[in-house]
Design a protein around this motif. Structure first.
Motif, PDB file in Angstrom:
ATOM      1  N   ASP A  32       6.517   1.886   9.719  1.00  0.00           N
ATOM      2  CA  ASP A  32       7.659   1.304   9.009  1.00  0.00           C
ATOM      3  C   ASP A  32       8.608   0.543   9.928  1.00  0.00           C
ATOM      4  OD1 ASP A  32       8.678   3.481  10.379  1.00  0.00           O
ATOM      5  OD2 ASP A  32       9.913   4.207   8.715  1.00  0.00           O
ATOM      6  N   ALA A  33       8.263   0.398  11.200  1.00  0.00           N
ATOM      7  CA  ALA A  33       9.112  -0.301  12.158  1.00  0.00           C
ATOM      8  C   ALA A  33       8.249  -1.175  13.055  1.00  0.00           C
ATOM      9  CB  ALA A  33       9.912   0.696  12.994  1.00  0.00           C
ATOM     10  N   LEU A  88      15.252  -5.034   8.258  1.00  0.00           N
ATOM     11  CA  LEU A  88      15.966  -6.306   8.399  1.00  0.00           C
ATOM     12  C   LEU A  88      16.304  -6.856   7.027  1.00  0.00           C
ATOM     13  CD1 LEU A  88      14.147  -5.983  11.046  1.00  0.00           C
ATOM     14  CD2 LEU A  88      14.266  -8.458  11.203  1.00  0.00           C
ATOM     15  N   ARG A  89      17.558  -7.280   6.842  1.00  0.00           N
ATOM     16  CA  ARG A  89      17.941  -7.833   5.549  1.00  0.00           C
ATOM     17  C   ARG A  89      19.194  -8.684   5.681  1.00  0.00           C
ATOM     18  NH1 ARG A  89      19.640  -2.530   7.260  1.00  0.00           N
ATOM     19  NH2 ARG A  89      21.622  -1.982   6.266  1.00  0.00           N
ATOM     20  N   PHE A  90      19.383  -9.575   4.694  1.00  0.00           N
ATOM     21  CA  PHE A  90      20.641 -10.284   4.499  1.00  0.00           C
ATOM     22  C   PHE A  90      21.479  -9.479   3.510  1.00  0.00           C
ATOM     23  CE2 PHE A  90      19.617 -15.047   5.458  1.00  0.00           C
ATOM     24  CZ  PHE A  90      19.289 -14.694   6.755  1.00  0.00           C
ATOM     25  N   GLU A  91      22.783  -9.398   3.757  1.00  0.00           N
ATOM     26  CA  GLU A  91      23.697  -8.757   2.831  1.00  0.00           C
ATOM     27  C   GLU A  91      24.816  -9.726   2.501  1.00  0.00           C
ATOM     28  OE1 GLU A  91      25.102  -5.004   4.234  1.00  0.00           O
ATOM     29  OE2 GLU A  91      23.135  -4.037   4.102  1.00  0.00           O
ATOM     30  N   ALA A  92      25.108  -9.851   1.206  1.00  0.00           N
ATOM     31  CA  ALA A  92      26.178 -10.742   0.773  1.00  0.00           C
ATOM     32  C   ALA A  92      27.532 -10.144   1.131  1.00  0.00           C
ATOM     33  CB  ALA A  92      26.082 -10.984  -0.728  1.00  0.00           C
ATOM     34  N   GLY A  93      28.540 -10.998   1.174  1.00  0.00           N
ATOM     35  CA  GLY A  93      29.890 -10.543   1.480  1.00  0.00           C
ATOM     36  C   GLY A  93      30.737 -11.682   1.969  1.00  0.00           C
ATOM     37  N   ASP A  94      31.864 -11.351   2.506  1.00  0.00           N
ATOM     38  CA  ASP A  94      32.792 -12.350   3.050  1.00  0.00           C
ATOM     39  C   ASP A  94      33.064 -11.989   4.496  1.00  0.00           C
ATOM     40  OD1 ASP A  94      34.551 -14.376   3.422  1.00  0.00           O
ATOM     41  OD2 ASP A  94      36.167 -13.512   2.205  1.00  0.00           O
ATOM     42  N   ALA A 154       0.854  -1.184   0.000  1.00  0.00           N
ATOM     43  CA  ALA A 154       0.000   0.000   0.000  1.00  0.00           C
ATOM     44  C   ALA A 154       0.891   1.235   0.000  1.00  0.00           C
ATOM     45  CB  ALA A 154      -0.944  -0.011   1.205  1.00  0.00           C
ATOM     46  N   GLU A 155       0.315   2.361   0.373  1.00  0.00           N
ATOM     47  CA  GLU A 155       1.001   3.647   0.276  1.00  0.00           C
ATOM     48  C   GLU A 155       2.368   3.631   0.965  1.00  0.00           C
ATOM     49  OE1 GLU A 155      -1.037   6.644   2.750  1.00  0.00           O
ATOM     50  OE2 GLU A 155      -2.281   4.984   3.417  1.00  0.00           O
ATOM     51  N   MET A 156       3.262   4.419   0.465  1.00  0.00           N
ATOM     52  CA  MET A 156       4.645   4.584   0.927  1.00  0.00           C
ATOM     53  C   MET A 156       5.461   3.328   0.714  1.00  0.00           C
ATOM     54  SD  MET A 156       4.228   6.906   4.346  1.00  0.00           S
ATOM     55  CE  MET A 156       3.008   5.830   5.075  1.00  0.00           C
ATOM     56  N   GLN A 157       5.022   2.226   1.312  1.00  0.00           N
ATOM     57  CA  GLN A 157       5.800   1.004   1.234  1.00  0.00           C
ATOM     58  C   GLN A 157       5.763   0.392  -0.162  1.00  0.00           C
ATOM     59  OE1 GLN A 157       4.814  -1.569   4.527  1.00  0.00           O
ATOM     60  NE2 GLN A 157       4.646   0.140   5.951  1.00  0.00           N
ATOM     61  N   GLY A 158       4.860   0.867  -0.997  1.00  0.00           N
ATOM     62  CA  GLY A 158       4.782   0.368  -2.358  1.00  0.00           C
ATOM     63  C   GLY A 158       5.484   1.238  -3.379  1.00  0.00           C
ATOM     64  N   ASP A 159       6.087   2.349  -2.948  1.00  0.00           N
ATOM     65  CA  ASP A 159       6.813   3.199  -3.896  1.00  0.00           C
ATOM     66  C   ASP A 159       8.004   2.444  -4.477  1.00  0.00           C
ATOM     67  OD1 ASP A 159       6.492   6.448  -2.197  1.00  0.00           O
ATOM     68  OD2 ASP A 159       5.028   5.187  -3.211  1.00  0.00           O
ATOM     69  N   GLN A 218       9.923  -1.722   5.821  1.00  0.00           N
ATOM     70  CA  GLN A 218       8.637  -1.030   5.917  1.00  0.00           C
ATOM     71  C   GLN A 218       7.470  -2.003   5.951  1.00  0.00           C
ATOM     72  OE1 GLN A 218       8.383   2.052   2.934  1.00  0.00           O
ATOM     73  NE2 GLN A 218       9.877   3.308   4.003  1.00  0.00           N
ATOM     74  N   ARG A 219       7.582  -3.151   5.339  1.00  0.00           N
ATOM     75  CA  ARG A 219       6.582  -4.204   5.435  1.00  0.00           C
ATOM     76  C   ARG A 219       7.308  -5.544   5.387  1.00  0.00           C
ATOM     77  NH1 ARG A 219       6.615  -2.907  -0.060  1.00  0.00           N
ATOM     78  NH2 ARG A 219       6.363  -4.625  -1.536  1.00  0.00           N
TER      79      ARG A 219
END
Length: 832
Positions: free
Chosen positions: A716-717, A820-826, A528-533, A675-676
């Motif tokens: 968003d939190a 929250l996210r996974f980030e690739a790397g070493d 929906a709004e904001m989170q769908g931009d 945000q969602r």
């Protein structure tokens, strides 16, 4: 009339009263900005004033003269049901309440019809028990934007973008009438619909709430939807039984914001504002819409909630709107110098009712009362606002209808999901499907075939209903939350099986018997709004593209059904399909899709494809503002394109696919919550071995409380408070392969409110371990901090992950999470 403003702030100069000595609400005086704004009111049409109802106006005057100052202020305050009780409607003389998306009676997602009605009665009874001679009935507003979409079991119609593709104003009126009847069954008398924005940059997360990029179509639909909701202007049933108050929103220019950013700035001339964005309002006003909602957005830098020229000089004076203007979700707080608890500028500009959804609405009541006493808001302006509100309530018969439970349709369980309403929705679905490709006249299909139904949207009613569905963002909903609804797979099966065909459902496309044809259902997840931009218009799903290509490579004819809330660059998917139909977000009645997808048993048409695009369809992801009759217009499919049965398609396949249009398998991030909650994850808690999903704005179990809160934008939190042993986790039904993040990092923002020992971990097939969250954070700080944890400390392999994030506590703890996210790397394990 030309008006030139300089050098004072626009809001202050145009107020009916402006006290420059009053303390600023944000802690410092607002900066006085030099402006040079030319307004041309002569460009606007002069709508004639409605005939004055002398008896009605006399009644309003009598009521106004008998009301106390506190009663008048109470009429212009609208709290949200999470933060207000029926006793508050008595003690604060409240004029109305609202429920936002994902908010329910007792915050119970599965609240019954009687629960809704009982709460509506409670607010009404509270307003009738005020300690004052004059009793003003309270009313309840809700976002019924594609049906009565907060209520379990309601008929959910296709979103507005789909209805635009149907090109059927009479159908729009029927949808409005059906929605009004279902609302009346719950005792709610006011709908925050229709949205009559003209979306011009489809990156906007509310594009699906817009009927079209063409203002002429929006104008045609606006009046039809208002008439459906309220009844025909001048008729005996106008705002009568089974009808509700309509709201034209969001005034004005919300669909034209720069880069499609929600709540952003529309930088256009006044002539373009009128020609493009005002047309729907002219029709809504002609249909006698009773409420207009102010936009969160700005016009050329000035916030609409504080725009005296547009709200008062134009809407009320030039266009002669005699209903009232309601704000949008604390939108007044974004006016320079204002806060969510203090904003005389909004009322002075022309907002008649504050939408005050937060728990501090009582402070807004007190401050507004003080503003009137100190003449920062004049008595005349307050009386005008209250007069307008009373006028609408009297027209709607709220003084005579009594408690909501006494309405003729109140408590009628047959109204919710009524078969007549579902039939209207089914018609809307089949008339809105747009056929973009039909190689070798593959469609319509014969019913006596062996059909494979694949894709993650095939049997997913939550996905096909989109945003503003039960929850605000439309996330967290399972098929069981839609009693009486039909998924796309169920619609296909119910059509094919009785005719002697067979249907196999397989989300990943693996089959037991090679099919005669495959139908693949995929597309956007709800938002929906904001989170769908969006940043561009690319649809990027490596899994969906691989599925289409693998089936096609096996010589299986492929029909793609694309679920979406906006036009997206899909050339690669069109190339990998033999037939491609845009089904938008069809709602609960997917039988409308099978109506056009299949022929009758004798080969004759059931229903033809008639849908035509109401938005231009891009070739590439960077074509973010493709609008007909504008410079550099070069879409893949133009406005009003749509194949009909038997039509020869001259589109030159294969279509060009730019590198930027496709997903990269080397993507270095995987969102869990931004945000969602992102698919395929569901946010839930485990308490006493019982799993409970967060399906609305809040969740409370024995030992944990969750609620969505604002950090930068609305909800968003996630705020979590432990009272005892419980686990918070994001979980998927099936294991997900995230092995590309082996040796990467789990990253998120955290704010401690009450630090305590918390265990962080993953859930996986085997080999997962945990760490102590406190070892990776600054425990003594209540400032936001970024937390980064090597995934190698949590699992040696991320091949089969069922929960990418889990927090467990045994005692009291309180924190807020963001991004929250996974980030690739070493990142080798640095266990602490």
């Amino acid at each position: 009339m030309n008006i030139k403003i300089a050098p004072f702030t626009l809001s202050c100069l145009l107020l009916l009263s402006c006290d420059n000595s009053a303390p600023a609400h944000s802690g410092q005086a607002p900066e006085k900005v030099e402006t040079d704004i030319m307004f041309e009111a002569s460009l606007w049409p002069a709508r004639p004033k409605a005939a004055i109802d002398a008896e009605l106006e006399a009644t309003i005057s009598t009521l106004l003269n008998s009301m106390t100052l506190a009663q008048k202020v109470g009429q212009i305050i609208q709290p949200e049901i999470r933060h207000v009780s029926p006793d508050d409607s008595r003690d604060y003389f409240l004029g109305s309440v609202l429920n936002g998306g994902g908010s329910f009676p007792q915050q119970n997602k599965h609240a019954s019809l009687q629960d809704w009605l009982t709460l509506a009665d409670g607010f009404y009874q509270g307003s009738m028990q005020v300690k004052a001679p004059t009793k003003i009935p309270a009313m309840w507003g809700t976002d019924a934007v594609h049906g009565h979409n907060n209520v379990i079991g309601a008929t959910l119609f296709p979103h507005n973008i789909a209805l635009g593709a149907a090109h059927n104003p009479k159908l729009i009126e029927a949808i409005g009438a059906a929605t009004a009847r279902e609302m009346a069954a719950t005792g709610i008398s006011w709908s925050f619909a229709p949205t009559i924005a003209v979306a011009r940059d489809d990156r906007w997360g509310r594009t699906y709430e817009s009927y079209s990029e063409d203002p002429a179509l929006v104008k045609q639909y606006a009046g039809a939807m208002v008439t459906g909701l309220q009844g025909l202007k001048g008729s005996d049933n106008f705002l009568g039984h089974g009808k509700v108050i309509a709201t034209a929103k969001h005034f004005i220019g919300d669909g034209g914001t720069h880069k499609g950013i929600d709540r952003g700035d529309t930088n256009i001339s006044e002539a373009e504002l009128i020609d493009v964005h005002a047309q729907g309002y002219f029709a809504a006003l002609d249909a006698n819409v009773q409420v207009v909602m102010a936009s969160f957005s700005s016009w050329n830098g000035d916030k609409l909630h504080g725009h005296h020229y547009l709200l008062t000089e134009i809407l009320k004076n030039k266009l002669n709107f005699d209903g009232f203007v309601v704000g949008d979700w604390a939108g007044h707080a974004f006016i320079p110098g204002c806060s969510d608890t203090h904003c005389p500028e909004a009322i002075n500009a022309g907002v008649d009712m504050f939408m005050a959804p937060d728990a501090n609405w009582r402070e807004l009541f007190t401050n507004t009362l003080d503003d009137v006493k100190a003449e920062r808001i004049s008595q005349a302006r307050l009386d005008d606002a209250v007069r307008r509100i009373l006028r609408v309530k009297l027209r709607a018969g709220l003084f005579d209808k009594g408690a909501p439970s006494s309405y003729p349709l109140a408590g009628d369980t047959t109204m919710i999901g009524h078969q007549e309403h579902r039939a209207i929705a089914r018609q809307a679905v089949r008339e809105s499907v747009v056929l973009l490709k039909n190689a070798n006249q593959l469609l319509p299909l014969k019913t006596n075939q062996n059909i494979l139904v694949a894709g993650n949207g095939a049997d997913n009613i939550g996905k096909q209903t989109g945003g503003w569905t039960i929850s605000w963002q439309g996330t967290g909903n399972a098929n069981a939350d839609f009693p009486g609804a039909t998924s796309i797979y169920q619609a296909i099966a119910s059509t094919v099986t009785p005719a002697g065909g067979t249907v196999e459902l397989s989300e990943d496309g693996k089959y037991t018997t090679k099919p005669d044809v495959a139908i693949v259902v995929f597309g956007e997840d709800p938002y929906a709004e904001m989170q769908g931009d969006l940043g561009d218009l690319g649809f990027r799903s490596e899994a969906d593209l691989t599925l289409l290509q693998s089936l096609q490579a096996e010589g299986i004819p492929v029909v793609a059904l694309f679920i979406t809330g906006r036009p997206l660059a899909t050339n690669a998917y069109l190339n990998a399909s033999d037939a491609f139909a845009v089904v938008w977000q069809p709602g609960t009645e997917a039988l409308g899709i099978s109506d056009v997808l299949f022929s009758n048993d004798d080969g004759s048409l059931r229903f033809p494809f008639t849908g035509k695009l109401s938005f231009s369809w891009p070739k590439h992801a960077d074509q973010v503002a493709q609008n007909a009759n504008t410079e550099n217009y070069d879409p893949q499919f133009p406005l009003y394109f749509g194949l009909t049965n038997g039509e020869v398609d001259t589109t030159p396949y294969p279509l060009e696919v730019a590198p930027g249009d496709l997903a990269s398998s080397a993507s270095n991030q995987q969102a869990i919550f931004q945000q969602r909650t992102f698919s395929p994850w569901t946010l839930r808690v485990i308490d006493n071995n019982t799993r409970t999903d967060l399906n609305g704005a809040s969740l409370e179990t024995t030992h944990i409380k969750l609620k969505t809160v604002d950090r930068f934008v609305q909800e968003d939190a996630i705020a979590a408070q432990w009272l005892g042993a419980a686990e918070l986790l994001f979980e998927s039904h099936d294991a997900v392969d995230l092995s590309r993040f082996n040796n990467g990092r789990l990253v998120f923002d955290l704010q401690w409110q009450d630090p305590a020992p918390i265990t962080l971990g993953l859930r996986c097939a085997s080999g997962c371990s945990t760490v102590e969250l406190n070892n990776y954070t600054q425990n003594g700080s209540q400032d936001w901090q970024e937390v980064s944890i090597p995934l190698a400390c949590l699992s040696p392999s991320l091949k089969k992950i069922t929960a990418p994030f889990s927090l467990s506590a045994d005692g009291k703890a309180k924190l807020t999470l963001y991004n929250l996210r996974f980030e690739a790397g070493d990142s080798p394990c640095e266990k602490k």
